[in-house]
Scaffold this active site. Structure first.
Site, PDB file in Angstrom:
ATOM      1  N   TYR A   1      -3.370  -0.488  10.219  1.00  0.00           N
ATOM      2  CA  TYR A   1      -3.214  -0.735   8.774  1.00  0.00           C
ATOM      3  C   TYR A   1      -1.819  -0.288   8.328  1.00  0.00           C
ATOM      4  O   TYR A   1      -1.120  -1.013   7.620  1.00  0.00           O
ATOM      5  CB  TYR A   1      -4.313   0.020   8.017  1.00  0.00           C
TER       6      TYR A   1
ATOM      7  N   SER B   1       0.856  -1.197   0.000  1.00  0.00           N
ATOM      8  CA  SER B   1       0.000   0.000   0.000  1.00  0.00           C
ATOM      9  C   SER B   1       0.890   1.244   0.000  1.00  0.00           C
ATOM     10  O   SER B   1       2.094   1.159   0.294  1.00  0.00           O
ATOM     11  CB  SER B   1      -0.843  -0.017   1.282  1.00  0.00           C
TER      12      SER B   1
HETATM   13  P1  NAP Z   1     -11.913  -5.182  -0.589  1.00  0.00           P
HETATM   14  O1  NAP Z   1     -12.702  -4.742  -1.767  1.00  0.00           O
HETATM   15  O2  NAP Z   1     -12.401  -4.855   0.760  1.00  0.00           O
HETATM   16  O3  NAP Z   1     -11.640  -6.747  -0.694  1.00  0.00           O
HETATM   17  C1  NAP Z   1     -10.939  -7.432   0.314  1.00  0.00           C
HETATM   18  C2  NAP Z   1     -10.867  -8.902  -0.013  1.00  0.00           C
HETATM   19  O4  NAP Z   1     -10.242  -9.564   1.091  1.00  0.00           O
HETATM   20  C3  NAP Z   1     -12.237  -9.496  -0.207  1.00  0.00           C
HETATM   21  O5  NAP Z   1     -12.179 -10.466  -1.240  1.00  0.00           O
HETATM   22  C4  NAP Z   1     -12.507 -10.169   1.131  1.00  0.00           C
HETATM   23  O6  NAP Z   1     -13.371 -11.272   0.924  1.00  0.00           O
HETATM   24  C5  NAP Z   1     -11.094 -10.633   1.517  1.00  0.00           C
HETATM   25  N1  NAP Z   1     -10.953 -10.839   2.948  1.00  0.00           N
HETATM   26  C6  NAP Z   1     -11.036  -9.914   3.940  1.00  0.00           C
HETATM   27  N2  NAP Z   1     -10.920 -10.501   5.137  1.00  0.00           N
HETATM   28  C7  NAP Z   1     -10.755 -11.832   4.906  1.00  0.00           C
HETATM   29  C8  NAP Z   1     -10.599 -12.960   5.742  1.00  0.00           C
HETATM   30  N3  NAP Z   1     -10.603 -12.859   7.082  1.00  0.00           N
HETATM   31  N4  NAP Z   1     -10.477 -14.173   5.163  1.00  0.00           N
HETATM   32  C9  NAP Z   1     -10.488 -14.303   3.823  1.00  0.00           C
HETATM   33  N5  NAP Z   1     -10.640 -13.263   2.976  1.00  0.00           N
HETATM   34  C10 NAP Z   1     -10.774 -12.042   3.519  1.00  0.00           C
HETATM   35  O7  NAP Z   1     -10.409  -4.621  -0.651  1.00  0.00           O
HETATM   36  P2  NAP Z   1      -9.506  -4.120  -1.871  1.00  0.00           P
HETATM   37  O8  NAP Z   1      -9.609  -2.649  -1.932  1.00  0.00           O
HETATM   38  O9  NAP Z   1      -9.751  -4.945  -3.089  1.00  0.00           O
HETATM   39  O10 NAP Z   1      -8.059  -4.421  -1.265  1.00  0.00           O
HETATM   40  C11 NAP Z   1      -7.338  -5.592  -1.556  1.00  0.00           C
HETATM   41  C12 NAP Z   1      -5.918  -5.427  -1.034  1.00  0.00           C
HETATM   42  O11 NAP Z   1      -5.330  -4.258  -1.589  1.00  0.00           O
HETATM   43  C13 NAP Z   1      -5.844  -5.239   0.483  1.00  0.00           C
HETATM   44  O12 NAP Z   1      -4.701  -5.883   0.985  1.00  0.00           O
HETATM   45  C14 NAP Z   1      -5.710  -3.741   0.626  1.00  0.00           C
HETATM   46  O13 NAP Z   1      -5.085  -3.379   1.826  1.00  0.00           O
HETATM   47  C15 NAP Z   1      -4.853  -3.408  -0.566  1.00  0.00           C
HETATM   48  N6  NAP Z   1      -4.935  -2.017  -1.007  1.00  0.00           N
HETATM   49  C16 NAP Z   1      -6.109  -1.486  -1.460  1.00  0.00           C
HETATM   50  C17 NAP Z   1      -6.124  -0.163  -1.892  1.00  0.00           C
HETATM   51  C18 NAP Z   1      -7.365   0.488  -2.440  1.00  0.00           C
HETATM   52  O14 NAP Z   1      -7.302   1.691  -2.754  1.00  0.00           O
HETATM   53  N7  NAP Z   1      -8.470  -0.204  -2.592  1.00  0.00           N
HETATM   54  C19 NAP Z   1      -4.967   0.608  -1.828  1.00  0.00           C
HETATM   55  C20 NAP Z   1      -3.795   0.034  -1.330  1.00  0.00           C
HETATM   56  C21 NAP Z   1      -3.794  -1.293  -0.935  1.00  0.00           C
HETATM   57  P3  NAP Z   1     -14.582 -11.664   1.939  1.00  0.00           P
HETATM   58  O15 NAP Z   1     -15.140 -10.407   2.495  1.00  0.00           O
HETATM   59  O16 NAP Z   1     -15.489 -12.430   1.054  1.00  0.00           O
HETATM   60  O17 NAP Z   1     -13.919 -12.517   2.950  1.00  0.00           O
END
Ligand code: NAP
Length: 256
Positions: free
Chosen positions: A161, A148
């Site tokens: 985080y 991130s």
């Molecule tokens: P998101 O839309 O909230 O999706 C998160 C994913 O993680 C979902 O598929 C969720 O599935 C899964 N997950 C969460 N807790 C879990 C658990 N206990 N067991 C198994 N699966 C779990 O998030 P995103 O924005 O796509 O982010 C994905 C990654 O990118 C994360 O590591 C985040 O920190 C990183 N990131 C995101 C951004 C951004 O701007 N969006 C920026 C920097 C980094 P279920 O809910 O079905 O379990």
């Protein structure tokens, strides 16, 4: 292109957002996907087709032994893991003085400890099954951690985080140092601001949204497939000599 035909790619957090996009990108290139999330993943599976195994699994609530058994089951079923993508992540917001121990533990567990255990288990199998001496010279085990901007910055009201994402950058380098000689590539992708459920509250807040957009040199949020593209690169032979790298995909944010 079918660059990943015959390859087994494990993606955590594949039910939506960045992980869903990563899983689909590898499926389109011929890979067998093992997608992990708590929910059913029906949408992603419908689009990815036959070579998509959806594993309903709460990584945050699982013991280290359960996580080791999950890797064991994948190996039993498919015989190999070529790419492990640690994408599942959670975020909790609160001022540091009010931040609860439960939130701290949940975030550190899902975002940092679980990725470490998954890397450890995959590496154990790889080293046992030949590691650097494997017959197929092009064979490598690739690990990609989703980091991130908060692997480099402190963020606002998200201390756990930020700690977890600084930590993921740290283990990416530590594991690369230790395992590069074993034909294992450990890298990370650091996304900027991406349009997902995670960031919906920010995008729906007009003040935060315009502050963010005006700070991004490219002037736009990333689409999840921008992150998937970086993962395809790091998992490909083009990145054979890339190890311990944190690849920023942020529209220029960190260059500012
Ligand atoms: P998101 O839309 O909230 O999706 C998160 C994913 O993680 C979902 O598929 C969720 O599935 C899964 N997950 C969460 N807790 C879990 C658990 N206990 N067991 C198994 N699966 C779990 O998030 P995103 O924005 O796509 O982010 C994905 C990654 O990118 C994360 O590591 C985040 O920190 C990183 N990131 C995101 C951004 C951004 O701007 N969006 C920026 C920097 C980094 P279920 O809910 O079905 O379990």
């Amino acid at each position: 292109m079918n660059r990943f035909e015959g390859k087994v790619v494990v993606v955590t957090g594949s039910s939506r957002g960045i992980g869903g996009s990563i899983a689909l990108a590898f499926a389109r290139e011929g890979a067998q996907i093992v997608g992990v999330a708590r929910s059913k993943q029906d949408d992603v599976k419908a689009e990815a087709g036959e070579k998509y195994l959806a594993v309903p699994f709460d990584l945050g609530g699982a013991s280290n032994d359960k996580i080791a058994s999950f890797i064991g089951d994948v190996l039993k079923q498919f015989g190999r893991i070529d790419v492990l993508i640690n994408n599942a992540g959670i975020i909790r917001r609160a001022p540091a003085v009010e931040f609860s121990e439960a939130d701290w533990n949940d975030v550190l567990r899902v975002n940092l400890t679980v990725p470490f255990i998954l890397c450890q288990q995959a590496a154990k199998w790889w080293l046992k099954s030949g590691g650097r001496d494997r017959a197929a010279a092009e064979d490598r085990l690739r690990m990609i951690n989703i980091a991130s901007l908060l692997s480099f910055q402190g963020g606002i009201l998200v201390p756990a985080y930020a700690a977890s994402k600084h930590g993921i950058a740290g283990i990416t380098k530590a594991l690369a140092n230790e395992w590069a000689k074993e034909r294992i590539n450990v890298n990370a992708v650091a996304p900027g601001y991406v349009e997902t459920e995670n960031t919906r509250p920010l995008r729906e807040d007009p003040v935060r949204n315009s502050a963010i957009l005006s700070r991004i040199p490219q002037g736009a949020w990333a689409r999840p497939d921008a992150i998937a593209g970086a993962c395809l690169y790091l998992a490909s032979r083009d990145a054979d000599y890339v190890n311990g790298c944190i690849l920023n995909v942020d529209g220029g944010w960190l260059a500012r």
